[in-house]
Design an enzyme around this catalytic site. Structure first.
Site, PDB file in Angstrom:
ATOM      1  N   CYS A  40       9.407   1.747  -5.777  1.00 48.92           N
ATOM      2  CA  CYS A  40      10.481   0.283  -7.315  1.00 48.92           C
ATOM      3  C   CYS A  40      11.277  -0.418  -6.436  1.00 48.92           C
ATOM      4  O   CYS A  40      10.509  -1.774  -7.076  1.00 48.92           O
ATOM      5  CB  CYS A  40      10.952   1.675  -8.292  1.00 48.92           C
ATOM      6  SG  CYS A  40       9.929   3.209  -8.796  1.00 48.92           S
ATOM      7  N   CYS A  96      27.031  -7.537 -46.003  1.00 48.75           N
ATOM      8  CA  CYS A  96      28.349  -8.580 -44.803  1.00 48.75           C
ATOM      9  C   CYS A  96      27.826  -7.976 -43.133  1.00 48.75           C
ATOM     10  O   CYS A  96      27.464  -8.875 -42.534  1.00 48.75           O
ATOM     11  CB  CYS A  96      28.900  -8.795 -45.333  1.00 48.75           C
ATOM     12  SG  CYS A  96      29.429  -9.828 -47.198  1.00 48.75           S
ATOM     13  N   CYS A 138      -9.004  19.054 -29.731  1.00 49.96           N
ATOM     14  CA  CYS A 138      -7.198  18.068 -29.560  1.00 49.96           C
ATOM     15  C   CYS A 138      -6.961  18.498 -28.310  1.00 49.96           C
ATOM     16  O   CYS A 138      -7.970  17.828 -27.680  1.00 49.96           O
ATOM     17  CB  CYS A 138      -7.206  20.590 -29.045  1.00 49.96           C
ATOM     18  SG  CYS A 138      -8.268  21.264 -28.187  1.00 49.96           S
ATOM     19  N   ASP A 174      -9.185  37.513  -2.881  1.00 51.17           N
ATOM     20  CA  ASP A 174      -7.724  37.151  -1.829  1.00 51.17           C
ATOM     21  C   ASP A 174      -7.525  38.426  -0.903  1.00 51.17           C
ATOM     22  O   ASP A 174      -7.354  39.079  -1.620  1.00 51.17           O
ATOM     23  CB  ASP A 174      -6.533  35.879  -2.523  1.00 51.17           C
ATOM     24  CG  ASP A 174      -5.549  35.957  -1.396  1.00 51.17           C
ATOM     25  OD1 ASP A 174      -6.039  35.403  -0.475  1.00 51.17           O
ATOM     26  OD2 ASP A 174      -4.687  36.014  -1.060  1.00 51.17           O
TER      27      ASP A 174
END
Length: 1492
Positions: free
Chosen positions: A291, A391, A19, A1036
């Protein structure tokens, strides 16, 4: 830049990927390997292309690295190809802030950098880069103190060879493309594929029906190119395997090495050429200033280009060049070559101008932000002579290729051609002539005039401005849109935090954050702010942020069925009309399939708008119906299939079993007669042939064999049809599975029996041969039964996912509202047609079709099937709702915020699907074993056959003794062959790799499904398996152990109650803090409102905030508030009291029935004004207030407990003290205790100060604490624990913990509701409950235990069953027939699946279950038992164990220090702590009212 070759490219074949998760895993892991610059993995082609540094890696080491991940990596061609690299010369432009060693280290760690040479004496650096991975500008951005050295650059360029080294690693691909009818088809394919990143060139031949493509395999794969061609509507087939090539001379010329422009930009270019021309290009694909800089850098260094100006806003570039040396087409290709596949360049206009003209001189000095706009015109030409659609296509195909033609649409009905063209490149007359040249009569309209094109001559002051004849328009702000990938979000507060802070920034118009997708959509003004700055703002908030370069395009995909089309003209009509619509990126209509594939921007246009547009053209469009059911999960089709196979086999097997039993009884009867009468061999043969079933119809053909053959045929070729299909598919792909074994066993038995029967008939044998026609029916019966039961069981394993999918609504009621929010109309639409921003009505009992926000109505919503929350959740305007949840009472109007695949439910379904299809590491062992299993069994079967033949001829007595049903009427040779053959087929029948293959995936599917039902989302087999190995759990603090939001713990009144009441103080303080944005201020305001039972407060003026100190303001209008509120009776109004302590949490006061207030207060017009100061000690001292020792000691006590103590003064008198803290979750201590009882080490890690951390740890029973740890240091701490040989689970809320969650062996993210951080962790707990941490580890242990039990079943079965089948245990009387082996084989697979289904009995332990344990086992700890580690250092600061005298001395010292300074050292606080447990249960309790 100087080109050279310091990097290689190699393509490795990778087997075992199942996958896209496998692809990502390989790319992430190998991408981190030292020396690897870039990796591209293709699932379809089963390959990985790697660009690497040959000094650090070799193809063999890369192959081994992929092998070590559990995949099979093969090197078909071990010869790597060189990859083009460039040399960048850098020089120091400012005093260096960093040492040279650090600069060199930074550059070498950058992907795409292959070498760095530092010259401190010359203050320069030479960096070798791979331009396709990293650019020179990005290198300069990494080290701001360095810039490109133009002098060295030009010198190197001048001495370089004429041609640069070609880009190596390009691949030539030839594909056969079917269905092309005209040149329009070839143009469509070339235009589509040519824009793909990584495709260098493409040429499509209409005559040969072939496409020739040159591409870079590390950027795109052949399979992806094939899919893109098929998406346009043309079937494509790869003619031959792609092969590497070298570029030709023309391409080498295009890639010629050129120097980089100077830092001044393109303005300081060489003087203009004698025949300079200016041209405007339209450039699509630019996203940021980088860019612009890249294009300007590349083009400005070409010898024939004198200047270039690129505009990001207008998506254009103006180039001044020498027209005698280069053509516009070469310039266009040069711009596209800057970043192959990213930029799409077209010529807008070209104006030749002599170099002496004012325009040329001005063009050289043109500012960056001024650019001419491309001009287009439209002309309608009357065309006569067209007879058919051929055409039409012919005219469109030829004219569309003419220079300057933007688009053409020819109408056969109206005999017209509408052409959009660039008047700077062509005009209507040449276009008319071109049509006439094709054999048609073309006439321009009588009133047609040549369009007047006014081109403003640029001057030094206003270069290339539009014509001054046009009125000057006021420019409206430009709105651009960008997408940013955000990581580290875990809940709705994260989303709100990002949206709120970004909206405050100048230049940002709107922000929409999708939590599940981890994506933010931002609309901004490009003149004010850029996407990279927005990403940096998000990073400053504590989240990871990356600008998604290509996310803006193709973010909406629509598949439609279009009815009513008759020819290619219809197709073109739909495509041309739709592509002109703003917001539609791409449209492809296939006439053969009546389907349209459309990509669009959901912000601009929606699916209903597109369907309506197609309808206006005279066609009928509808959605392609998708199967939203979960039928593929319940295995109904497979169950029906195998049930049918079983019943067919059983129908014919019962007579076969009857015949077999009859023959067994008769053989036993003959054996008894033989034993009693001692008959001769001839008498035995005569007696045996006299039996009814042994009578011969034809010589050599008995009734028994004929009936067996007739009953076997339908089973072999009808009941066994599915086995033959699966076996054929397996062998075609060069693999062998269980179906191959079954087909081998049954086919060999059937073929052997048929052959010996035919031989006996041919020889006209008097003795009937022994056949195995009874074997295939019995084998197929038991195997089909096993498969039937197996799929029934598999259907049960996916119930959780099927239930999630079934929650998705199929229709939505869209309503239209007027300006006053009154209902105008309702419309029932398919849920896939819902657009973002739609108003949707949800009635009581209805499902929410999409995620949204309530805009009108109140109701209770059942979210239990998604979040596991048992109680309904109240919804009101502004509340968010989740797709799939059920509205209980009251109609709601919601505005859709996330639709389609972006909804929370879709994301959860996707997550669970990926988890159930992923493989646990233990499964890789089973897969490899199964791969060798079938060949091994076939070999064992052959060896068994040969061994028993040899044994039989050497010692016939062994076969005679153990052959069931042996009689002397059968020849010895036939008996030996039959016995050996039977043992061999039994080995084939009993061997079963299925049980090995099912052991892990079935348990993982059930385990993840059970987890999802209990609010625990486990991302696949690996974290599920890893969690049981965890030895350390790191918590935490903020948001995980604690609630994460401060609350008021205590309020102390410091004045006599007859002076000012407690409620009056709360009213004043609440009003003052209502203007504060600080979390502590918000907590105080919320508490005051709750205590006063009101939503409105007084008036606050002259509000000022001093960061780090406090606030000052003036408060009025509180008397009315006190009068309206149902105030409480003051308790113990003792005049001599100097301090009253009131608990903020547990205080229970009876409401007063009456209250005495001075009449003038309630009726006063001018209310009293109070001067208020709220803050810390320093703020009070600054304002001249004296803090008594009693108050100071009380503050010290609160601070020792980890609370924040603030003082309140009203009219220059100290009136109150408020203690605020983040409270511990009620289940935290219990969860820690249970984890410890499970044998796990529990650690607390927080960025908070050591005092607070120690206080929290003592309350929950954690003895090891890491305090004052920065977010960046949490990763180091986790890694440090792992280096000690411990498997670490990190539990966090994901805001600052995402790096540590990723580093941990198992990352566990705690969310609230369904707001799940799918990227931050391996396990996501939907509910904010710490006991789910215990449940996730407990579930992991149960699942892994079940996997091991399954493996034991499978291995023991095969290890014992195969030897029994082979006849190894004949001496102890264990003999198996083939049908017994097939029954045992079927039973093994079913037993493994049923074993996995026992996991469905798992029940998550609840709080009440845990609370049944004795209360004596509470986990609270005294300070002396807690070890605190501060910062990144691993120096342990244990609490000292002091004697009584030392404690008295330290307490005295602490009291004296408290009078001298507001800051306390760590040691003074630690030594002044009494035992925490005694504080919590002794005299100093939070619910006491203490008077000082």
């Amino acid at each position: 830049m100087e080109p050279n070759m310091d990097a290689n490219s190699i393509t490795i074949t990778v087997e075992g990927m199942t996958c896209i998760s496998c692809v990502r895993t390989i790319e992430q892991q190998i991408g981190k390997v030292n020396g690897v610059h870039h990796i591209k993995v293709s699932l379809e082609e089963k390959s990985a292309t790697v660009i690497y540094n040959p000094k650090l890696q070799t193809p063999k080491t890369l192959q081994e690295a992929i092998d070590d991940m559990g995949f099979d990596a093969l090197l078909h061609n071990a010869n790597p190809l060189p990859v083009l690299t460039n040399t960048v010369f850098l020089t120091v432009t400012a005093p260096l802030a960093l040492p040279w060693d650090h600069i060199q280290s930074t550059l070498l760690k950058t992907k795409g950098v292959t070498g760095v040479k530092i010259s401190p004496q010359q203050r320069s650096a030479v960096v070798t880069i791979i331009p396709s991975v990293v650019s020179a500008n990005q290198i300069v951005e990494l080290v701001p103190d360095l810039s490109l050295d133009m002098g060295t650059q030009e010198k190197k360029s001048g001495t370089s060879e004429e041609h640069s080294t070609p880009q190596a690693g390009e691949v030539l691909l030839k594909m056969r493309v079917e269905g092309m009818t005209c040149h329009s088809c070839t143009s469509t394919i070339e235009g589509k594929v040519g824009k793909l990143q990584g495709v260098q060139r493409i040429k499509v031949s209409l005559d040969n029906q072939e496409a020739t493509i040159v591409y870079q395999p590390h950027l795109i794969t052949a399979e992806e190119i094939k899919k893109q061609i098929e998406a346009v509507g043309f079937p494509a087939f790869i003619k031959k395997q792609p092969k590497y090539l070298k570029l030709g001379a023309i391409d080498v010329e295009r890639l010629k090495s050129t120097p980089v422009k100077s830092s001044e930009g393109s303005q300081q270019k060489s003087p203009a050429y004698p025949s300079d021309s200016a041209i405007t290009f339209t450039i699509d694909g630019m996203h940021c200033k980088s860019c612009v800089s890249n294009i300007e850098s590349a083009l400005s260094t070409l010898q024939y280009v004198s200047s270039i100006v690129v505009s990001l806003e207008n998506r254009s570039a103006i180039v001044k060049y020498n027209a005698s040396l280069v053509t516009p087409e070469i310039l266009r290709k040069a711009i596209e070559a800057v970043s192959p596949g990213q930029y799409r360049v077209s010529i807008s206009s070209e104006v030749e101008s002599p170099t002496s003209s004012p325009s040329s001189s001005s063009l050289q000095k043109m500012p960056l932000n001024l650019v001419s706009q491309p001009l287009t015109q439209e002309v309608v030409i009357n065309i006569n002579g067209m007879t058919c659609n051929s055409c039409v296509q012919s005219i469109e195909g030829v004219i569309s290729k003419k220079p300057g033609v933007k688009s053409i649409h020819v109408s056969l009905t109206n005999s017209t051609g509408t052409i959009e063209y660039d008047p700077l490149l062509t005009s209507p007359e040449p276009l008319r002539e071109a049509i006439e040249d094709m054999g048609f009569d073309a006439v321009l309209p009588a009133d047609m005039k040549e369009p007047l094109v006014v081109i403003a001559q640029p001057s030094l002051e206003t270069p290339l401005l539009p014509s001054t004849t046009e009125p000057e328009n006021v420019m409206t702000p430009v709105q651009n849109k960008c997408y940013i990938q955000v990581s580290g979000m875990t809940c709705a507060s994260c989303v709100a935090n990002i949206e709120r802070n970004l909206r405050r920034e100048e230049g940002i118009y709107s922000v929409l954050v999708a939590l599940m997708a981890g994506k933010a959509e931002v609309r901004y003004n490009p003149a004010v702010i850029q996407p990279r700055v927005i990403a940096e703002l998000i990073r400053e908030l504590g989240f990871g942020a990356v600008v998604m370069e290509n996310a803006g395009e193709g973010n909406g995909i629509l598949e439609l069925v279009v009815r009513g089309m008759t020819c290619a003209s219809c197709v073109h009509k739909i495509e041309s009309t739709l592509t002109k619509h703003k917001g539609i990126f791409y449209c492809s209509v296939a006439l053969a399939t009546n389907k349209a594939h459309i990509k669009y921007d959901p912000e601009i246009i929606g699916p209903r708008d597109i369907i309506h547009t197609i309808g206006n053209l005279g066609f009928e469009a509808s959605l392609v119906k998708k199967d939203r059911s979960a039928n593929h999960l319940d295995h109904k089709r497979e169950i029906k299939q195998w049930r049918g196979s079983f019943l067919v086999s059983l129908f014919f097997c019962i007579p076969v079993m009857g015949l077999m039993i009859y023959m067994m009884v008769m053989d036993h009867h003959l054996a008894t007669l033989n034993h009693n009468q001692n008959m001769s061999n001839e008498e035995m043969i005569n007696m045996h042939s006299s039996m009814f079933l042994e009578r011969q119809i034809l010589p050599g053909l008995s009734i028994m064999n004929l009936l067996s053959l007739l009953l076997c045929l339908p089973v072999q070729f009808c009941g066994g049809w599915y086995f033959y299909i699966q076996a054929y598919k397996a062998l075609r792909h060069k693999t062998a599975n269980m179906d191959v074994l079954i087909v081998l066993a049954t086919t060999i038995a059937f073929a052997y029996s048929l052959v010996i029967l035919l031989v006996a008939m041919y020889e006209r044998a008097k003795v009937n041969p022994i056949t195995f026609f009874d074997t295939p029916p019995m084998l197929f019966v038991f195997i089909a039964l096993g498969r039937w039961l197996e799929h029934i069981a598999k259907g049960k394993t996916s119930e959780a996912l099927a239930k999630l999918i079934s929650l998705q609504a199929t229709e939505a009621t869209i309503v239209t509202l007027n300006s006053e929010n009154l209902l105008l109309s309702e419309e029932q639409v398919d849920v896939e047609l819902v657009q973002r921003g739609d108003i949707i009505k949800v009635v009581p009992g209805g499902k929410f079709p999409v995620d949204g926000r309530v805009i009108e109505g109140h109701s209770m919503v059942d979210e239990s099937l998604i979040t596991g929350e048992a109680m309904p959740v109240a919804k009101k305007p502004g509340s968010t709702v989740i797709a799939g949840s059920i509205n209980q009472n009251g109609s709601l109007l919601i505005r859709a915020t996330h639709v389609g695949a972006d909804t929370t439910l879709s994301q959860i379904v996707k997550l669970v699907e990926e988890a159930q299809t992923s493989k646990a590491p233990i499964q890789q062992f089973a897969d490899k074993l199964s791969g060798y299993f079938v060949p091994f069994i076939v070999l064992v079967s052959i060896v068994t056959l040969l061994v028993w033949i040899i044994i039989g001829f050497q010692n016939f007595e062994i076969v005679e003794a153990y052959f069931p049903g042996y009689n002397r009427s059968i020849s010895r040779t036939e008996t030996i062959i039959r016995f050996a053959f039977q043992a061999s087929i039994t080995v084939l029948c009993i061997a079963c790799p299925c049980s090995l293959g099912l052991a892990t995936p079935t348990a993982v599917m059930v385990g993840t499904g059970v987890g999802a039902q209990n609010g625990i989302l486990i991302k696949g087999g690996e974290p599920l398996e890893m969690a049981h190995k965890v030895k350390v759990v790191v918590f935490d603090k903020t948001g995980t152990i604690t609630h994460g939001t401060p609350v008021v713990n205590q309020v102390k009144v410091l004045v006599e109650s007859n002076k000012i009441s407690r409620n009056k103080i709360l009213a004043i303080v609440g009003t003052a803090e209502s203007n504060s944005e600080h979390p502590l201020g918000a907590a105080v305001t919320k508490y005051c409102k709750q205590e006063l039972d009101t939503e409105t407060l007084g008036t606050c003026t002259d509000f000022q905030v001093v960061p780090g100190c406090g606030i000052s303001c003036k408060v009025t209008n509180i008397e009315g508030l006190l009068h309206k509120s149902n105030l409480k009776i003051e308790e113990n109004n003792i005049k001599n009291a100097s301090l009253v302590q009131i608990d903020a949490i547990n205080e229970q006061s009876s409401p007063s029935s009456s209250m005495i207030i001075d009449a003038h207060l309630s009726n006063a017009v001018n209310t009293q004004q109070y001067k208020v100061l709220i803050g810390n000690r320093e703020w009070m001292i600054r304002n001249g207030l004296v803090i008594s020792n009693d108050v100071d000691e009380s503050m010290i006590e609160h601070e020792r407990r980890g609370r924040t103590a603030v003082l309140v003064t009203i009219d220059d008198e100290l009136c109150g003290l408020i203690a605020i803290a983040d409270t511990v979750k009620p289940e935290a201590e219990l969860a820690v205790h249970i984890l410890k009882s499970m044998g796990l080490e529990v650690v607390l890690m927080t960025g908070d100060n050591s005092k607070t951390a120690r206080s929290i740890a003592s309350q929950v029973g954690i003895t090891k604490v890491f305090a004052e740890v920065l977010p960046s240091h949490k990763v180091a701490k986790v890694k440090q624990l792992q280096e000690e040989g411990k498997r670490v689970a990190m539990v966090g809320d994901g805001i600052n913990d995402s790096p540590a969650l990723a580093m941990a062996s198992v990352g566990i993210a705690i969310g609230t509701g369904t707001d799940v951080a799918i990227e931050a962790a391996d396990v996501v707990l939907i509910r904010n409950d710490l006991l789910d941490v215990v449940a996730s580890i407990d579930l992991s242990r149960k699942t892994v235990k079940r996997i091991r039990i399954n493996f034991v079943f499978a291995l023991i079965y095969n290890l014992i069953g195969i030897p029994i089948a082979a006849g190894v245990f004949l001496p102890i009387g264990l003999v198996l027939q083939p049908w017994m082996g097939s029954a045992a084989m079927a039973a093994s697979s079913v037993s493994v699946v049923l074993s996995s289904l026992f996991l469905k009995l798992y029940r998550k332990p609840t709080y009440d279950n845990y609370e049944l344990r004795p209360r004596s086992h509470t986990g609270q700890r005294s300070p002396s038992e807690i070890s605190v580690h501060v910062g990144i250092d691993d120096t342990s600061r244990n609490s000292p164990r002091l004697g009584l005298l030392d404690r008295i001395v330290n307490y005295s010292r602490a009291s004296i220090n408290s009078l001298l300074s507001d800051k306390r050292s760590l040691n003074s606080v630690v030594t002044s702590e009494p035992d925490k447990h005694s504080l919590l249960v002794g005299d100093f309790r939070e619910d006491d009212d203490t008077t000082l």
